[in-house]
Scaffold this motif. Structure first.
Motif, PDB file in Angstrom:
ATOM      1  N   PHE A 107      -3.105  -0.654   7.439  1.00 59.86           N
ATOM      2  CA  PHE A 107      -2.133   0.435   7.507  1.00 59.86           C
ATOM      3  C   PHE A 107      -0.867  -0.042   8.206  1.00 59.86           C
ATOM      4  O   PHE A 107      -0.920  -0.509   9.346  1.00 59.86           O
ATOM      5  CB  PHE A 107      -2.709   1.629   8.278  1.00 59.86           C
ATOM      6  CG  PHE A 107      -3.846   2.317   7.579  1.00 59.86           C
ATOM      7  CD1 PHE A 107      -3.614   3.422   6.779  1.00 59.86           C
ATOM      8  CD2 PHE A 107      -5.148   1.858   7.719  1.00 59.86           C
ATOM      9  CE1 PHE A 107      -4.656   4.061   6.128  1.00 59.86           C
ATOM     10  CE2 PHE A 107      -6.199   2.489   7.074  1.00 59.86           C
ATOM     11  CZ  PHE A 107      -5.952   3.603   6.277  1.00 59.86           C
ATOM     12  N   ILE A 151       2.656   1.245   9.696  1.00 60.17           N
ATOM     13  CA  ILE A 151       3.388   2.445  10.099  1.00 60.17           C
ATOM     14  C   ILE A 151       4.709   2.033  10.736  1.00 60.17           C
ATOM     15  O   ILE A 151       4.852   0.941  11.279  1.00 60.17           O
ATOM     16  CB  ILE A 151       2.591   3.312  11.081  1.00 60.17           C
ATOM     17  CG1 ILE A 151       2.196   2.520  12.344  1.00 60.17           C
ATOM     18  CG2 ILE A 151       1.357   3.888  10.405  1.00 60.17           C
ATOM     19  CD1 ILE A 151       1.643   3.380  13.450  1.00 60.17           C
ATOM     20  N   HIS A 206      -1.861  -0.044   2.894  1.00 61.72           N
ATOM     21  CA  HIS A 206      -1.320   1.311   2.966  1.00 61.72           C
ATOM     22  C   HIS A 206       0.029   1.295   3.692  1.00 61.72           C
ATOM     23  O   HIS A 206       0.087   0.916   4.871  1.00 61.72           O
ATOM     24  CB  HIS A 206      -2.280   2.232   3.724  1.00 61.72           C
ATOM     25  CG  HIS A 206      -3.581   2.460   3.023  1.00 61.72           C
ATOM     26  ND1 HIS A 206      -3.948   3.700   2.538  1.00 61.72           N
ATOM     27  CD2 HIS A 206      -4.609   1.621   2.720  1.00 61.72           C
ATOM     28  CE1 HIS A 206      -5.147   3.607   1.972  1.00 61.72           C
ATOM     29  NE2 HIS A 206      -5.567   2.351   2.066  1.00 61.72           N
ATOM     30  N   CYS A 215       2.610   3.683   5.230  1.00 64.24           N
ATOM     31  CA  CYS A 215       2.618   5.078   5.667  1.00 64.24           C
ATOM     32  C   CYS A 215       4.002   5.441   6.205  1.00 64.24           C
ATOM     33  O   CYS A 215       4.523   4.773   7.093  1.00 64.24           O
ATOM     34  CB  CYS A 215       1.578   5.286   6.759  1.00 64.24           C
ATOM     35  SG  CYS A 215      -0.085   4.772   6.273  1.00 64.24           S
ATOM     36  N   GLU A 242       1.932   6.531   1.138  1.00 65.15           N
ATOM     37  CA  GLU A 242       1.447   7.859   1.513  1.00 65.15           C
ATOM     38  C   GLU A 242       2.102   8.364   2.792  1.00 65.15           C
ATOM     39  O   GLU A 242       2.739   7.615   3.529  1.00 65.15           O
ATOM     40  CB  GLU A 242      -0.066   7.815   1.703  1.00 65.15           C
ATOM     41  CG  GLU A 242      -0.523   6.894   2.819  1.00 65.15           C
ATOM     42  CD  GLU A 242      -2.028   6.663   2.827  1.00 65.15           C
ATOM     43  OE1 GLU A 242      -2.764   7.460   2.234  1.00 65.15           O
ATOM     44  OE2 GLU A 242      -2.460   5.674   3.446  1.00 65.15           O
ATOM     45  N   ALA A 274       2.095   9.443   6.485  1.00 60.76           N
ATOM     46  CA  ALA A 274       1.328   8.978   7.635  1.00 60.76           C
ATOM     47  C   ALA A 274       0.431  10.066   8.222  1.00 60.76           C
ATOM     48  O   ALA A 274      -0.578   9.768   8.854  1.00 60.76           O
ATOM     49  CB  ALA A 274       2.265   8.451   8.720  1.00 60.76           C
ATOM     50  N   ILE A 305      -3.233  10.757   5.577  1.00 66.58           N
ATOM     51  CA  ILE A 305      -3.915   9.592   5.009  1.00 66.58           C
ATOM     52  C   ILE A 305      -5.321   9.918   4.508  1.00 66.58           C
ATOM     53  O   ILE A 305      -5.868   9.173   3.695  1.00 66.58           O
ATOM     54  CB  ILE A 305      -3.964   8.414   6.012  1.00 66.58           C
ATOM     55  CG1 ILE A 305      -4.703   8.807   7.295  1.00 66.58           C
ATOM     56  CG2 ILE A 305      -2.563   7.916   6.324  1.00 66.58           C
ATOM     57  CD1 ILE A 305      -4.891   7.651   8.260  1.00 66.58           C
ATOM     58  N   LYS A 350      -0.957  11.110  -2.699  1.00 65.55           N
ATOM     59  CA  LYS A 350      -0.435   9.776  -2.395  1.00 65.55           C
ATOM     60  C   LYS A 350      -0.092   9.096  -3.698  1.00 65.55           C
ATOM     61  O   LYS A 350      -0.470   9.563  -4.776  1.00 65.55           O
ATOM     62  CB  LYS A 350      -1.447   8.953  -1.592  1.00 65.55           C
ATOM     63  CG  LYS A 350      -2.796   8.781  -2.274  1.00 65.55           C
ATOM     64  CD  LYS A 350      -3.835   8.201  -1.310  1.00 65.55           C
ATOM     65  CE  LYS A 350      -4.255   9.256  -0.336  1.00 65.55           C
ATOM     66  NZ  LYS A 350      -4.634   8.840   0.978  1.00 65.55           N
TER      67      LYS A 350
END
Length: 260
Positions: free
Chosen positions: A8, A10, A183, A185, A244, A246, A249, A254
């Motif tokens: 992930f 971010i 991912h 985010c 997607e 954050a 999730i 998404k």
């Protein structure tokens, strides 16, 4: 069948908002199986630079990193921000370990050469940058590695490296050992067919569909380099890439980027 590993990334507003960051970390704690986190620094590093009388310099979203700037972003990314993320995950029962690229020699970069622009102490990655053996060991013990955007060159020099690049490089390097899901985010629910309509999320995009959407101008501006990197990761063996929100999730809304 190899194990699924979810990475992930971010950044942006989620890092700057303590309540939203806490909400994201609580949701992340509910994601089963091995996982990793890569975070940027949000706007906090730029604010700290300004507070200290150092003017932040950005070129096409990339930070010019002179020696003074490197000191500040290292403190902010590898210190304050990284440990806040780690502490938040520990709060929710996730045994997290905060890392820069220098820790365990886990990500080694090379200083970007000076061409039209001198980016200063900015690091670039290649296919040999990631220490996959150490990461497999950490993941095998149940730890969740949390990476900031600081790497090193192996000769004692820290380097500032783009967090999206770190996330993609980790995903590519670990693809031979896991079914890797990458991912990205951020604040939107996914890739939008209409930027004025937050509900117009495109649920799935193949490489052919992506070229068509770019040609029609549906996907443009800042989303293009992100998706270019995402499809390059798919070509390099990453199982799938997810764009997607954050804060959602664990919800079905998404955009999933697929190889075919």
């Amino acid at each position: 069948m190899s194990e699924v590993l979810k990475i992930f990334k971010i950044g942006g507003g989620i890092i700057d908002d303590a309540a939203q960051l806490g909400q994201f970390l609580a949701a992340l704690a509910r994601v089963p199986g091995p996982k990793m986190v890569v975070h940027g620094g949000g706007k906090g590093a730029s604010q700290m630079l300004q507070d200290l009388g150092i003017a932040p310099q950005m070129v096409q979203g990339r930070r010019i990193t002179d020696a003074a700037t490197l000191d500040i972003v290292t403190m902010f990314y590898a210190g304050k921000t990284n440990k806040q993320v780690v502490a938040g995950l520990q709060q929710h029962g996730v045994d997290a370990l905060g890392l820069s690229g220098a820790d365990g020699n886990v990500i080694r970069a090379s200083k970007r050469p000076v061409k039209e622009i001198d980016y200063g102490f900015v690091g670039d990655l290649d296919e040999h940058s990631v220490n996959t053996g150490l990461l497999q060991t950490l993941l095998g013990t149940g730890l969740t590695p949390v990476f900031c955007a600081i790497t090193h060159d192996g000769h004692g020099q820290l380097l500032n490296t783009n967090a999206d690049t770190i996330a993609s490089s980790l995903a590519r390097a670990l693809a031979p050992f896991y079914q890797v899901e990458l991912h990205f985010c951020f604040e939107k629910d996914g890739v939008l067919a209409d930027v004025t309509d937050e509900t117009s999320v495109i649920p799935q995009i193949t490489p052919g569909q992506y070229q068509e959407l770019k040609a029609r101008g549906v996907i443009a501006a800042g989303m293009v380099p992100k998706l270019d990197n995402a499809f390059a990761a798919l070509e390099a063996g990453v199982e799938r890439v997810v764009i997607e929100n954050a804060l959602k999730i664990n919800e079905p809304v998404k955009t999933i980027l697929c190889r075919n």
